[in-house]
Every structure is written in structure tokens, then in C-alpha cells.
Design a protein around this motif. Structure first.
Motif, PDB file in Angstrom:
ATOM      1  N   TRP A   1       0.826  -1.214   0.000  1.00 12.86           N
ATOM      2  CA  TRP A   1       0.000   0.000   0.000  1.00 12.86           C
ATOM      3  C   TRP A   1       0.850   1.249   0.000  1.00 12.86           C
ATOM      4  O   TRP A   1       0.571   2.213  -0.723  1.00 12.86           O
ATOM      5  CB  TRP A   1      -0.930  -0.001   1.217  1.00 12.86           C
ATOM      6  CG  TRP A   1      -2.067  -0.952   1.077  1.00 12.86           C
ATOM      7  CD1 TRP A   1      -2.289  -2.063   1.826  1.00 12.86           C
ATOM      8  CD2 TRP A   1      -3.146  -0.879   0.133  1.00 12.86           C
ATOM      9  NE1 TRP A   1      -3.426  -2.692   1.406  1.00 12.86           N
ATOM     10  CE2 TRP A   1      -3.973  -1.993   0.361  1.00 12.86           C
ATOM     11  CE3 TRP A   1      -3.471   0.008  -0.884  1.00 12.86           C
ATOM     12  CZ2 TRP A   1      -5.114  -2.231  -0.380  1.00 12.86           C
ATOM     13  CZ3 TRP A   1      -4.610  -0.229  -1.627  1.00 12.86           C
ATOM     14  CH2 TRP A   1      -5.413  -1.350  -1.373  1.00 12.86           C
ATOM     15  N   GLN A   2       1.881   1.225   0.837  1.00 13.43           N
ATOM     16  CA  GLN A   2       2.744   2.403   0.937  1.00 13.43           C
ATOM     17  C   GLN A   2       3.283   2.788  -0.440  1.00 13.43           C
ATOM     18  O   GLN A   2       3.217   3.933  -0.855  1.00 13.43           O
ATOM     19  CB  GLN A   2       3.890   2.097   1.924  1.00 13.43           C
ATOM     20  CG  GLN A   2       4.797   3.274   2.215  1.00 13.43           C
ATOM     21  CD  GLN A   2       4.049   4.453   2.821  1.00 13.43           C
ATOM     22  OE1 GLN A   2       3.123   4.282   3.621  1.00 13.43           O
ATOM     23  NE2 GLN A   2       4.419   5.656   2.425  1.00 13.43           N
ATOM     24  N   LYS A   3       3.796   1.776  -1.169  1.00 19.34           N
ATOM     25  CA  LYS A   3       4.355   2.042  -2.504  1.00 19.34           C
ATOM     26  C   LYS A   3       3.277   2.547  -3.450  1.00 19.34           C
ATOM     27  O   LYS A   3       3.502   3.438  -4.263  1.00 19.34           O
ATOM     28  CB  LYS A   3       4.984   0.762  -3.068  1.00 19.34           C
ATOM     29  CG  LYS A   3       6.322   0.439  -2.477  1.00 19.34           C
ATOM     30  CD  LYS A   3       7.392   1.382  -3.015  1.00 19.34           C
ATOM     31  CE  LYS A   3       8.294   1.814  -1.865  1.00 19.34           C
ATOM     32  NZ  LYS A   3       9.113   2.966  -2.142  1.00 19.34           N
ATOM     33  N   LYS A   4       2.096   1.958  -3.354  1.00 15.31           N
ATOM     34  CA  LYS A   4       1.003   2.326  -4.228  1.00 15.31           C
ATOM     35  C   LYS A   4       0.620   3.805  -4.038  1.00 15.31           C
ATOM     36  O   LYS A   4       0.469   4.561  -5.001  1.00 15.31           O
ATOM     37  CB  LYS A   4      -0.187   1.421  -3.905  1.00 15.31           C
ATOM     38  CG  LYS A   4      -1.207   1.331  -5.004  1.00 15.31           C
ATOM     39  CD  LYS A   4      -2.130   0.151  -4.766  1.00 15.31           C
ATOM     40  CE  LYS A   4      -3.333   0.274  -5.660  1.00 15.31           C
ATOM     41  NZ  LYS A   4      -4.015  -0.961  -5.928  1.00 15.31           N
ATOM     42  N   PHE A   5       0.515   4.205  -2.771  1.00 13.83           N
ATOM     43  CA  PHE A   5       0.182   5.610  -2.483  1.00 13.83           C
ATOM     44  C   PHE A   5       1.305   6.539  -2.941  1.00 13.83           C
ATOM     45  O   PHE A   5       1.048   7.600  -3.505  1.00 13.83           O
ATOM     46  CB  PHE A   5      -0.056   5.795  -0.982  1.00 13.83           C
ATOM     47  CG  PHE A   5      -1.426   5.369  -0.536  1.00 13.83           C
ATOM     48  CD1 PHE A   5      -2.543   6.066  -0.950  1.00 13.83           C
ATOM     49  CD2 PHE A   5      -1.594   4.280   0.297  1.00 13.83           C
ATOM     50  CE1 PHE A   5      -3.809   5.685  -0.541  1.00 13.83           C
ATOM     51  CE2 PHE A   5      -2.851   3.893   0.712  1.00 13.83           C
ATOM     52  CZ  PHE A   5      -3.961   4.594   0.293  1.00 13.83           C
ATOM     53  N   GLU A   6       2.537   6.120  -2.692  1.00 18.61           N
ATOM     54  CA  GLU A   6       3.669   6.964  -3.086  1.00 18.61           C
ATOM     55  C   GLU A   6       3.699   7.154  -4.593  1.00 18.61           C
ATOM     56  O   GLU A   6       3.929   8.259  -5.087  1.00 18.61           O
ATOM     57  CB  GLU A   6       4.994   6.336  -2.640  1.00 18.61           C
ATOM     58  CG  GLU A   6       5.340   6.621  -1.194  1.00 18.61           C
ATOM     59  CD  GLU A   6       6.558   5.850  -0.734  1.00 18.61           C
ATOM     60  OE1 GLU A   6       7.355   5.416  -1.598  1.00 18.61           O
ATOM     61  OE2 GLU A   6       6.717   5.673   0.484  1.00 18.61           O
ATOM     62  N   ASN A   7       3.465   6.058  -5.329  1.00 17.63           N
ATOM     63  CA  ASN A   7       3.555   6.132  -6.782  1.00 17.63           C
ATOM     64  C   ASN A   7       2.469   7.017  -7.380  1.00 17.63           C
ATOM     65  O   ASN A   7       2.657   7.569  -8.461  1.00 17.63           O
ATOM     66  CB  ASN A   7       3.483   4.731  -7.395  1.00 17.63           C
ATOM     67  CG  ASN A   7       4.739   3.951  -7.104  1.00 17.63           C
ATOM     68  OD1 ASN A   7       5.761   4.527  -6.760  1.00 17.63           O
ATOM     69  ND2 ASN A   7       4.664   2.639  -7.219  1.00 17.63           N
ATOM     70  N   LEU A   8       1.341   7.132  -6.703  1.00 24.24           N
ATOM     71  CA  LEU A   8       0.311   8.039  -7.207  1.00 24.24           C
ATOM     72  C   LEU A   8       0.583   9.476  -6.746  1.00 24.24           C
ATOM     73  O   LEU A   8       0.374  10.429  -7.494  1.00 24.24           O
ATOM     74  CB  LEU A   8      -1.077   7.597  -6.728  1.00 24.24           C
ATOM     75  CG  LEU A   8      -2.248   8.418  -7.271  1.00 24.24           C
ATOM     76  CD1 LEU A   8      -2.361   8.229  -8.773  1.00 24.24           C
ATOM     77  CD2 LEU A   8      -3.551   8.028  -6.610  1.00 24.24           C
ATOM     78  N   SER A   9       1.050   9.609  -5.500  1.00 22.06           N
ATOM     79  CA  SER A   9       1.187  10.954  -4.929  1.00 22.06           C
ATOM     80  C   SER A   9       2.365  11.720  -5.509  1.00 22.06           C
ATOM     81  O   SER A   9       2.272  12.938  -5.701  1.00 22.06           O
ATOM     82  CB  SER A   9       1.351  10.864  -3.414  1.00 22.06           C
ATOM     83  OG  SER A   9       0.243  10.244  -2.845  1.00 22.06           O
ATOM     84  N   GLY A  10       3.465  11.040  -5.791  1.00 26.46           N
ATOM     85  CA  GLY A  10       4.641  11.735  -6.327  1.00 26.46           C
ATOM     86  C   GLY A  10       4.320  12.462  -7.616  1.00 26.46           C
ATOM     87  O   GLY A  10       4.400  13.700  -7.685  1.00 26.46           O
TER      88      GLY A  10
END
Lengths: 183, 424
Positions: free
Chosen positions: B189-198
Motif C-alpha cells: 500500500w505504501q508504494k502504491k500511495f507513493e507512486n500516485l502521490s509523487g
């Protein structure tokens, strides 16, 4: 400085920072003020336990604020002096004292002097550098304070200090050892 | 300090406290009062344009809370940190108010000709000949026609909302899914959120620049400033952060937020506020300094409109509210760590945003340009935004209430539950 003689304080040794913080806090609540914690790495909670939040303990904040104000004023005054008297320049008809242009260097100096004052002020208020400190007379302190031991020292010039009672208080925290430290 | 031996537990019920409903009722009351005042004032001023001008100001303010929430939400996903978990759910609730802001945008787009001079003037040469506009305006309107036209305004407006809608939708949907997942999948999840937020933050800054050029900067088609978009971005962070801190402080009077908000993170949020106060004045002053240094007739006019003819004291007070007060208050460690005092600073910051938005928008209209004078219509700058913010708050409290106020399945939650004085 005159040579000081006699006892500097009582030094309690602990194995964990938790025990140290609890002991420091209890000593503070028992009325001791002249004390310090010694740890191999920064333990912020120890500072709070010793009453870091008390207004009297805010020397560094004040030095930092003062340094920032003086730095900002100094640069602004310097720029004003240069532009008005020392080397008057009238750029694009804005008048000699065109202060908006002075703001950026004055701001930089505010930051610079606030930072330097905080750094050097902290060293001065900690009485550093200290070529000699009585605590290094304690062998366990010499060996442990920079590796894996946590120390609380209640100092002898605290009005509440008395060898017997202070020792009893420190013993009640179950330290590894309590030793007397000579000046 | 007495919390040292005090172990903390997360309450079983993480839903928003019932007090949120009470706040919503109060917001409804505020909305009703301001709406009635706005209508009464219309009877005195006979100026529908005044309502529209106030509406634009209200739109910008509500937008800054919604998108400020979305931007900070993406920032906290990218940066990590316990403060981010603390304000995550309120930020999500702020971002989900996007539909109501879209509805608020529609009147602006419908009555575009009454607000924007470039939409009203269809034939610049003729208008120049008739003395309606000056040569500089005629040139700017004709030259910028490929961008500043009514169809483009509508299409771009809808695209802006669609883009923000996509980010809002996924960030909110995934956050709820993560709540019900196991801790095992945290990394995924962490990676998923980061990849969208960046990438989201990059898109946000580009789209928001377009938004503020269309809606605010184009009020004066002759003027341009490359700093304007960044000023708006920082202003949204400024408003969004002040608002979310207020919400968290208010929620911390009740369970479950009282168990999660610690002094340490409150202090961090206070420091972040301080950073935004500095960044905001940095942007505002940079723009001023560049235009002041250049001293070019086509740029300096924008400032002259806003500091002459009675607007000078307004600009001075803007500086006071926006920077002087919050800066000197937030210097203090005690104020940042005291709930009531920090809340007061946040109120000052939000008030400063309202004041600044008024100062940005009002002097753009011919009747108020470089000429501050009392009219009944001027009061609409208080009543209409007041009612709109009230309406926005009703919607916000509804979205806030619809989910738990503490996000789960985050490693930071365990850390937040540790005693205030974590024993290293």
C-alpha cells in the motif's frame, strides 16, 4: 578559578535510558535542580524530565532570538548607511533609501546570526569546551558514558544535597551503582 | 510529564465523535445567517455584480481548503511521518469536498461575462474606439484571445476538476481498502500511495497554476507574473494546514483523537505551519521585489491598483496578518505545544487568507481599482464568502463523519501509541 575541593556529586549508573529518565524525573520532583544526565546518545526525554520546559532553562532560545534580531538590524543598517551616506546611488529614480532591495540580505543575516548564536550560545551556556570535568574521576563513567551506560549526577551544590539522603534517594531507583565523585 | 508511566491504548471505536454533527448544525446556522445578510445587502446595493465578486472570493477560499487538503495528503504520503497519519483522515475529508466546489464554480462560468473583462469585450478595437478600455487592455485582450476565451475557460475548468477528481477518488478509495487489509500488505500500500502521490504533486502544481491564471490572474488581462501559480500553491498549503490543525485540535477533545494526538506531533505540525508562513512571505515578497525592481508600466500597474487609493493600509494589514503575527507567535515553542494557543494562531492564519484573497480579487474590478470606498456591495465580500464557507463546512463535516478519523494498518500508528516520552 580557585581550586575546588571535596565532593562534586553523587553519580548513579543505569543500564537503560528508561530507568535514567524515571530517576531524573523523580529527583526533579523531589526538589533537586542541580543535576545532569549523561548518555551515549541524545535522549530528549531526559532533558524534559530535568525541567527543560521551565522558563529559566531557555537560554539558548533567547540567545538565538537576540542574535537573529541583531544580525538583521546590522545588515539593514549597513545597507542603509552605504546607500545614503557612504556611496549614494540613485538607481532608476527610486530614491537613495530603497528599502525593498535591502530586505533579502538583511533576512540572510538574520538567519546566519540566529544560527551562529544558537550554536555558539549553546556551547557557551554548556560551559564548553571543558578541558576538565570532575566526573571523569569516576572509572565507571570514563568507561561507560560514551558506550552503553546512562548516568544521573546529583550535584553537591544543590541546596537539597546531603550525602546520606541523596544517596538513599538514588539507591531507591535500583541503579547499577552509586558513587561519590571528587572535585 | 506525568504521562511517562502511562501506557496508551487505541480506542476500539475509531469513528468520528458525535460532536462533528453538532459542528455541522452550527455551520448550517452560520450559512443561513450569512445567506440572509447577503440577500438583504443585495436589496440595499442593487448590485448583482457585487454578489458575483463575493462569490469568486468564496470559490477561491473553498477551493484552497479542498485542494490544500488534497496537496497535503499527497505530501504526507510522499514524505511519510507520524504527523501525516494524524491528519490523514481530515485531509481526505477535505479532498472529498471537490463536488461542492465544482458546483460553486458553475455560477462563475455561467456569469463569466459579468466578471471577466476579456469575456465581456468581444471586439477590443471597437471597445478601445468607444473608450471602454485603454490601449494596453485592448492589446492584451486581442493578443491573449487564443487562451482567454469563454469556450476555453469552460473546457479547462472541467478538465481541472476531472484531474483532481481522479486523484481524490483513488487516494480515498485505497485508503479505505487499506483499513480492512492486514498489516502484512503495508509495504504494498505504501508504494502504491507513493507512486500516485509523487507524480500527483507535479500534476497538482501544473493544474493549479492553470486554475489561478484562469480564475484570478485573468481578472486583469494585461498583467502577468510567473510567480503567481507558486504563490497560490503555497497559499493553499498555508490555508489547508491551518484548517486541518484546527480540525485535529477540535477532534482531540473527544475519543479517538485524544488518544492519538501527542505533544510531539502537535509541535511538528506547528513547525510545519511556521515553514509555510515563511514560504508564503518568500513567494509574495519575491514577486513584489521582481516587479518593483523592473518598474515596468505593464507590470507595476497591478500593484499600484492594490496599494494606492486607500488600498495601502489593506496591503499593510495583509502583511501583518499573513506574516508578522503568525511568524512571531510561532517562534515560541510553548505556543506550538499549547492546544488553545496553536488553535488561535491557526484562526489568524485562516483569517489572513480571507483578507489576502479579498485584496487580490477586489481591486481588479474597475469600480474598486485603486479606489477603496464604502459601498453596500462591498459587504458582499463578507456575506457571500461567509455563506459559501459555511456551506463547504456542512459538506466537510458530513464527509469527515462518514469514515473513521484514525487510519489503521499503518506502522506509524503503533509509534503514535507509544508513550509521549518514547524510551529510545
Amino acid at each position: 578559578m580557585p581550586v575546588q575541593e571535596g565532593i562534586y556529586g553523587l553519580l548513579a549508573e543505569f543500564d537503560t535510558p528508561t530507568e535514567l529518565v524515571i530517576a531524573a524525573q523523580a529527583s526533579y520532583q523531589a526538589g533537586y535542580r542541580r543535576m545532569d544526565c549523561y548518555t551515549p546518545y541524545p535522549v530528549e526525554e531526559a532533558a524534559e524530565a530535568m525541567g527543560f520546559d521551565e522558563p529559566a532553562e531557555k537560554g539558548v532560545s533567547r540567545v538565538c532570538l537576540l542574535g537573529g534580531i541583531l544580525g538583521g538590524l546590522a545588515m539593514f543598517t549597513l545597507e542603509s548607511w552605504i546607500s545614503i551616506w557612504a556611496y549614494p546611488l540613485n538607481i532608476a529614480g527610486r530614491g537613495k533609501w530603497s528599502w525593498p532591495a535591502f530586505v533579502v540580505p538583511a533576512y540572510e543575516w538574520t538567519i546566519l546570526w540566529a544560527g551562529l548564536s544558537a550554536g555558539f550560545g549553546m556551547l557557551a551556556l554548556n560551559r564548553l569546551p571543558a578541558p576538565y570535568h570532575p566526573l571523569f574521576n569516576a572509572p565507571n563513567f570514563r568507561n561507560g558514558a560514551t558506550s552503553d551506560k546512562f548516568f544521573l549526577c546529583l550535584e553537591a551544590h544543590d541546596p537539597k544535597f546531603s550525602i546520606a539522603e541523596t544517596r538513599a534517594l538514588l539507591e531507591s531507583f535500583n541503579p547499577v551503582s552509586v558513587v561519590e565523585v571528587e572535585h | 510529564m506525568e504521562e511517562i508511566h502511562h501506557s496508551r491504548t487505541l480506542p476500539a471505536d475509531l469513528s468520528a465523535p458525535a460532536a462533528v454533527l453538532q459542528w455541522r448544525t452550527r455551520a448550517a446556522g452560520v450559512t443561513a445567517v450569512f445567506a440572509i445578510l447577503a440577500v438583504l445587502d443585495l436589496l440595499l446595493s442593487h448590485s448583482f455584480d457585487a454578489i458575483l465578486h463575493g462569490w469568486l472570493m468564496g470559490l477561491i477560499l473553498c477551493l484552497s481548503l479542498t485542494l490544500g487538503g488534497l496537496a497535503l495528503l499527497m505530501v504526507q504520503w510522499v514524505s511519510g511521518g507520524k504527523w501525516g497519519l494524524l491528519i490523514r483522515r481530515p485531509l481526505e475529508a477535505m479532498s472529498r469536498t471537490l463536488p461542492i466546489v465544482f458546483l460553486m464554480f458553475l455560477p462563475i462560468a455561467i456569469f463569466i461575462k459579468r466578471i471577466y473583462i476579456w469575456a465581456r469585450i468581444t471586439h477590443p478595437e471597437q471597445a478601445l474606439h468607444n473608450g471602454l478600455i485603454d490601449a494596453m487592455q485592448a492589446h492584451a485582450i486581442a493578443y491573449k484571445r487564443p487562451y482567454l476565451n469563454i469556450e476555453g475557460f469552460w473546457i479547462r475548468g472541467i478538465i481541472y476538476f476531472l484531474i483532481f477528481g481522479i486523484f481524490t477518488y483513488f487516494l480515498n478509495k485505497w485508503s479505505l481498502q487499506r483499513d480492512t487489509d492486514t498489516a502484512h500488505n503495508n509495504w504494498y500500500w505504501q508504494k502504491k500511495f507513493e507512486n500516485l502521490s509523487g507524480p500527483g504533486l507535479v500534476v497538482y502544481s501544473l493544474v493549479l497554476t492553470g486554475m489561478c491564471v484562469d480564475w484570478v490572474m485573468s481578472l486583469d488581462p494585461t498583467w502577468f507574473s510567473s510567480m503567481f501559480g507558486f504563490m497560490f500553491i503555497v497559499a493553499q498549503g498555508y490555508a489547508g494546514l491551518a484548517f486541518v490543525i484546527l480540525v485535529v485540535l477540535a477532534l482531540s477533545q473527544y475519543s479517538p483523537m485524544d488518544a492519538v494526538l501527542r505533544k510531539t506531533e502537535q509541535h511538528d505540525l506547528g513547525k510545519l505551519c511556521f515553514a509555510f508562513v515563511m514560504l508564503n512571505i518568500y513567494m509574495a515578497f519575491s514577486q513584489y521585489l521582481i516587479i518593483w525592481s523592473g518598474n515596468l508600466p505593464n507590470e507595476i500597474r497591478w500593484y499600484m491598483d492594490r496599494i494606492t487609493g486607500g488600498w495601502g493600509p489593506i496591503a499593510g494589514l495583509d502583511f501583518l496578518f499573513h506574516w508578522v503575527l503568525p511568524f512571531f507567535l510561532l517562534l515560541s515553542r510553548d505556543i506550538k505545544r499549547n492546544k488553545t494557543k496553536l488553535a488561535r494562531v491557526c484562526v489568524i492564519m485562516l483569517f489572513a487568507r480571507c483578507w489576502d484573497t479579498w485584496w487580490l480579487i477586489a481591486p481588479a474590478f474597475p469600480s474598486e481599482r485603486a479606489n477603496l470606498h464604502f459601498t453596500w456591495g462591498m459587504l458582499e465580500y463578507i456575506f457571500v464568502p461567509g455563506a459559501m464557507i459555511g456551506l463547504w463546512l456542512i459538506y466537510f463535516f458530513t464527509t469527515l463523519r462518514s469514515r473513521n478519523v484514525v487510519a489503521q494498518n499503518d506502522p506509524h500508528l503503533v509509534e503514535l501509541m507509544e508513550s509521549q516520552h518514547a524510551h529510545a
